[in-house]
Design a protein around this motif. Structure first.
Motif, mmCIF file in Angstrom:
data_model
loop_
_atom_site.group_PDB
_atom_site.id
_atom_site.type_symbol
_atom_site.label_atom_id
_atom_site.label_comp_id
_atom_site.label_asym_id
_atom_site.label_seq_id
_atom_site.Cartn_x
_atom_site.Cartn_y
_atom_site.Cartn_z
ATOM 1 N N LEU A 30 -31.783 -28.750 -58.846
ATOM 2 C CA LEU A 30 -32.220 -27.974 -57.684
ATOM 3 C C LEU A 30 -31.289 -26.797 -57.429
ATOM 4 N N PHE A 31 -29.987 -27.064 -57.383
ATOM 5 C CA PHE A 31 -29.029 -26.000 -57.072
ATOM 6 C C PHE A 31 -28.873 -25.009 -58.219
ATOM 7 N N PHE A 32 -29.109 -25.474 -59.451
ATOM 8 C CA PHE A 32 -29.074 -24.544 -60.587
ATOM 9 C C PHE A 32 -30.206 -23.522 -60.468
ATOM 10 N N VAL A 33 -31.393 -23.993 -60.097
ATOM 11 C CA VAL A 33 -32.524 -23.080 -59.896
ATOM 12 C C VAL A 33 -32.234 -22.129 -58.738
ATOM 13 N N ILE A 34 -31.711 -22.666 -57.636
ATOM 14 C CA ILE A 34 -31.402 -21.823 -56.470
ATOM 15 C C ILE A 34 -30.354 -20.776 -56.821
ATOM 16 N N TYR A 35 -29.307 -21.184 -57.548
ATOM 17 C CA TYR A 35 -28.250 -20.233 -57.906
ATOM 18 C C TYR A 35 -28.776 -19.160 -58.858
ATOM 19 N N SER A 74 -21.585 -16.838 -53.115
ATOM 20 C CA SER A 74 -22.302 -17.970 -53.701
ATOM 21 C C SER A 74 -21.666 -18.360 -55.031
ATOM 22 N N SER A 75 -21.230 -17.359 -55.794
ATOM 23 C CA SER A 75 -20.581 -17.628 -57.084
ATOM 24 C C SER A 75 -19.191 -18.235 -56.902
ATOM 25 N N THR A 76 -18.604 -18.058 -55.735
ATOM 26 C CA THR A 76 -17.312 -18.682 -55.445
ATOM 27 C C THR A 76 -17.452 -20.186 -55.268
ATOM 28 N N ILE A 77 -18.616 -20.632 -54.804
ATOM 29 C CA ILE A 77 -18.823 -22.043 -54.468
ATOM 30 C C ILE A 77 -19.707 -22.772 -55.484
ATOM 31 N N THR A 78 -20.865 -22.198 -55.795
ATOM 32 C CA THR A 78 -21.911 -22.931 -56.509
ATOM 33 C C THR A 78 -21.542 -23.348 -57.934
ATOM 34 N N PRO A 79 -20.977 -22.474 -58.775
ATOM 35 C CA PRO A 79 -20.665 -22.927 -60.149
ATOM 36 C C PRO A 79 -19.758 -24.146 -60.193
ATOM 37 N N HIS A 175 -13.384 -34.577 -48.455
ATOM 38 C CA HIS A 175 -14.747 -35.066 -48.232
ATOM 39 C C HIS A 175 -15.703 -33.889 -48.082
ATOM 40 N N HIS A 176 -15.809 -33.113 -49.140
ATOM 41 C CA HIS A 176 -16.653 -31.924 -49.122
ATOM 42 C C HIS A 176 -16.920 -31.523 -50.567
ATOM 43 N N PHE A 177 -17.776 -30.475 -50.761
ATOM 44 C CA PHE A 177 -18.047 -30.018 -52.115
ATOM 45 C C PHE A 177 -17.320 -28.722 -52.445
ATOM 46 N N PHE A 178 -16.553 -28.190 -51.491
ATOM 47 C CA PHE A 178 -15.686 -27.046 -51.777
ATOM 48 C C PHE A 178 -14.522 -27.060 -50.789
ATOM 49 N N TYR A 266 -16.742 -33.055 -34.998
ATOM 50 C CA TYR A 266 -16.859 -32.785 -36.435
ATOM 51 C C TYR A 266 -17.514 -33.963 -37.157
ATOM 52 N N SER A 267 -18.522 -33.682 -37.964
ATOM 53 C CA SER A 267 -19.224 -34.704 -38.735
ATOM 54 C C SER A 267 -19.280 -34.256 -40.189
ATOM 55 N N LEU A 268 -18.775 -35.111 -41.088
ATOM 56 C CA LEU A 268 -18.735 -34.751 -42.506
ATOM 57 C C LEU A 268 -20.126 -34.509 -43.067
ATOM 58 N N VAL A 269 -21.049 -35.403 -42.769
ATOM 59 C CA VAL A 269 -22.402 -35.294 -43.319
ATOM 60 C C VAL A 269 -23.099 -34.035 -42.806
ATOM 61 N N GLN A 270 -23.061 -33.835 -41.488
ATOM 62 C CA GLN A 270 -23.713 -32.673 -40.900
ATOM 63 C C GLN A 270 -23.074 -31.381 -41.381
ATOM 64 N N ASP A 271 -21.750 -31.388 -41.542
ATOM 65 C CA ASP A 271 -21.059 -30.194 -42.005
ATOM 66 C C ASP A 271 -21.442 -29.861 -43.445
ATOM 67 N N LYS A 272 -21.604 -30.879 -44.280
ATOM 68 C CA LYS A 272 -22.019 -30.646 -45.665
ATOM 69 C C LYS A 272 -23.402 -30.013 -45.721
ATOM 70 N N VAL A 273 -24.320 -30.516 -44.906
ATOM 71 C CA VAL A 273 -25.679 -29.974 -44.888
ATOM 72 C C VAL A 273 -25.668 -28.523 -44.434
ATOM 73 N N ALA A 274 -24.939 -28.237 -43.357
ATOM 74 C CA ALA A 274 -24.854 -26.864 -42.859
ATOM 75 C C ALA A 274 -24.199 -25.954 -43.892
ATOM 76 N N SER A 275 -23.156 -26.461 -44.569
ATOM 77 C CA SER A 275 -22.450 -25.658 -45.572
ATOM 78 C C SER A 275 -23.342 -25.334 -46.766
ATOM 79 N N VAL A 276 -24.138 -26.309 -47.208
ATOM 80 C CA VAL A 276 -25.078 -26.059 -48.308
ATOM 81 C C VAL A 276 -26.032 -24.936 -47.929
#
Length: 314
Positions: A30-35, A74-79, A175-178, A266-276
């Motif tokens: 999914l994210f590969f297509v989006i990127y 986006s290239s700073t985070i997604t790859p 506890h995050h993806f970046f 602060y919520s880890l799950v909600q923050d991840k969704v917003a960050s995506v």
């Protein structure tokens, strides 16, 4: 001895979005297509604006800069996120983590400022059309854009230095993806209240300041639109501003939710969704928003597709 323990962290582990292999594969696709769409859409917008002389106006100059910022942050985070989705070891070096944070904050800050400049540009174009060529000359636009990028870099230098100076001695698991400031604050074994307040202040000044410029500009724009006698003129003005307002609402709503809400909520799950949403999805949506509602962009694209004009960059 305690001071020496503060320097033990040499790398961080990014837990990412999910820990289920099946979901990781689905998210990777999914994210590969989006990127891919993000890169093609934003680079295509830049080349299109460069190719068509009718788009060589201040509005499209700032739009080209916005596209550059979108594809860059986006290239700073997604790859890195894509690699981690397929890797068992989701590590990032200490220097790499804060380098990622530096570019992300710099580009995100620049994006906020560009939104403000684009709103001011629309204000001058609609409310003071006779002064528009003078007020928004090429030299002025170049200085405005340079100021936005410079302010972004300076803001990022201050923010990154504050966070990187914290002692990390208890854990290196993010506890995050970046690498972002809120989850990194959670890893510090010192009192981070002062640092968090400083980061929130800088983010607040940037977001609230640009929002005031945007709201003030569009208040005057709405009054000017309602005073127009031509229905066609009102429709064109509304159409031009609607795409800009849509992009602003999408970006600011998620950014304010992430960085300006109280740390106690602060919520880890909600923050991840917003960050995506604001790091991956919005950079893909901006070219669509500005092209689908813009007749000049669609016409320029159609002319190139039908080879009525040979792009100047070829």
């Amino acid at each position: 001895m305690t001071q020496r323990n503060f320097t033990l962290v040499t790398e961080f582990i990014l837990l990412g979005l999910v820990d289920t292999p099946e979901l990781e594969i689905i998210l990777f696709l999914l994210f590969f297509v989006i990127y891919t769409l993000t890169v093609w859409g934003n680079v295509g917008m830049i080349l299109l604006i460069r190719a068509d002389s009718r788009l060589h106006t201040p509005m499209y100059f700032f739009l080209a800069n916005l596209s550059f910022v979108d594809v860059s942050y986006s290239s700073t985070i997604t790859p890195k996120m894509l690699v981690d989705l397929l890797s068992e070891e989701k590590t990032i070096s200490f220097a790499g983590c804060f380098l990622q944070m530096f570019f992300f904050i710099a580009l995100a800050t620049t994006e906020c400022l560009l939104f403000g400049l684009m709103a001011y540009d629309r204000y001058v174009a609609i409310c003071n059309p006779l002064l528009y060529p003078l007020v928004m000359s090429r030299t002025v636009c170049l200085k405005m854009a340079a100021g936005a990028f410079t302010a972004g870099l300076l803001n990022s230098m201050v923010n990154t230095s504050y966070v990187s100076s914290l002692p990390f001695c208890s854990s290196n698991v993010i506890h995050h993806f970046f690498c972002d400031s809120p989850p990194l604050f959670k890893l510090s074994c010192s009192d981070t209240n002062l640092n968090e307040n400083m980061i929130s202040t800088f983010a607040g000044v940037n977001m609230v300041g640009t929002l005031l410029v945007i709201l003030t500009s569009y208040t005057y724009i709405l009054f000017s639109i309602f005073r127009m006698h031509s229905g066609e003129g009102r429709h064109k003005a509304f159409s031009t501003c609607a795409s800009h307002l849509t992009a602003i609402i999408l970006f600011y709503s998620t950014a304010i939710y992430t960085y300006l809400r109280p740390s106690s909520s602060y919520s880890l799950v909600q923050d991840k969704v917003a960050s995506v949403f604001y790091t991956v999805v919005i950079p893909m949506l901006n070219p669509l928003i500005y092209s689908l509602r813009n007749k000049e962009v669609k016409k320029a694209l159609w002319n190139i597709i039908t080879r009525k004009r040979i792009p100047s960059f070829l």
